[in-house]
Write a protein that holds these residues in place. Structure first.
Motif: not given
Length: 318
Positions: A262, A270, A176, A182
């Motif tokens: 995230t 993301t 992540l 991610a």
């Protein structure tokens, strides 16, 4: 008898009773009208509730797209300024690109997985109910709980995945924390969490395939691959087409995974469209821009659905 008397006898009202056909038709019409009135009487409250909690928010959101407001002070009409501000924001392109990446990875990984898993479960003769329960179990786990569990799996230090990969000499990976992995990490969790319902739908559709088709293919010497290709998949075309559309719409609206995992990072890798809408509204206080982007997203989803259904109409019926 005089001519006047004869005329009065001819025009005198008859004592015979009137025909019953007209009365029956009138009675049927009155009964149908009463039934229709009763139906509307029960339907109106539902329409009012649906309009209040479904259609009015849509209309209100559309109006907000042309206003500048903080939802407290009186709104100011700004026309298309909110839409112009959206197009000038560089984060919009980033969010759209990340959303399309999530959709692509979700279709590539998450779409065939339920179909393959359902085909495997159908071959199980003993304990099939247990396997169905295990497949559907992730769906009943609250999304935030599932994400927090997977967040521990992805932990670069003591996470389950890195420990397991370390046994074969791989890793550790920054699942992540790296912009390169991610989004893939989010897709893997979303696939695991959401494929249980699709598996059950596929299992129900496979149960409706006549066994004679499989038997005929087996008599013709078809192996398991040919039976899947020429028997199972053609029988599941309509179900596959519907689930593909549902997954497209669902993945485009992804929010929970990037928000909890995230927060849109690292380095906005993301950041999705819905997460950008959330930032506009609840972090920047730009409710007009958030409403404008929401309206554009609704238009995009409606256009996508219309094009998809039209393009797959003949394919799903053949």
């Amino acid at each position: 008898m005089s001519l006047l008397t004869h005329s009065r006898q001819r025009t005198a009202p008859s004592n015979t009773p009137p025909s019953r056909g007209g009365g029956r038709r009138t009675g049927r019409r009155a009964g149908a009208a009463r039934k229709q009135f009763t139906a509307w009487l029960f339907l109106v409250p539902t329409l009012l509730v649906f309009g209040l909690f479904a259609w009015w928010p849509i209309v209100r959101s559309l109006l907000l797209g042309f206003q500048r407001t903080n939802l407290v002070d009186p709104a100011v009409w700004v026309g298309l300024d909110n839409f112009r501000a959206l197009l000038d924001d560089p984060l919009l392109g980033t969010a759209v690109g990340n959303t399309l990446l999530f959709v692509g990875l979700g279709i590539l990984i998450g779409f065939p997985a339920p179909l393959v898993l359902a085909a495997v479960v159908t071959t199980v003769r003993r304990g099939a109910g247990i396997y169905r329960f295990l497949v559907y179990l992730p769906v009943v786990i609250p999304p935030v709980v599932a994400i927090l569990l997977w967040k521990w799996f992805y932990d670069p230090g003591s996470g389950l995945f890195n420990n397991a990969l370390g046994l074969i000499g791989l890793g550790p990976f920054s699942w992540l924390e790296s912009p390169d992995t991610a989004m893939l990490s989010l897709v893997l969790e979303a696939t695991w969490a959401g494929m249980g319902g699709a598996v059950l739908i596929y299992l129900a559709a496979m149960a409706g395939i006549p066994a004679e088709l499989y038997e005929a293919a087996e008599v013709d010497g078809a192996g398991i691959r040919r039976r899947i290709r020429h028997v199972m998949l053609p029988q599941l075309r309509s179900v596959i087409g519907l689930l593909l559309l549902v997954q497209l719409i669902g993945t485009i609206q992804v929010f929970t995974e990037p928000y909890v995992f995230t927060g849109g990072g690292p380095e906005n890798a993301t950041l999705t469209v819905l997460l950008l809408i959330f930032r506009y509204a609840f972090q920047d206080g730009e409710y007009g821009q958030a409403a404008a982007l929401s309206f554009l997203m609704v238009l995009a989803l409606a256009l996508l659905s219309a094009v998809y259904l039209r393009a797959t109409r003949s394919w799903s019926r053949s």
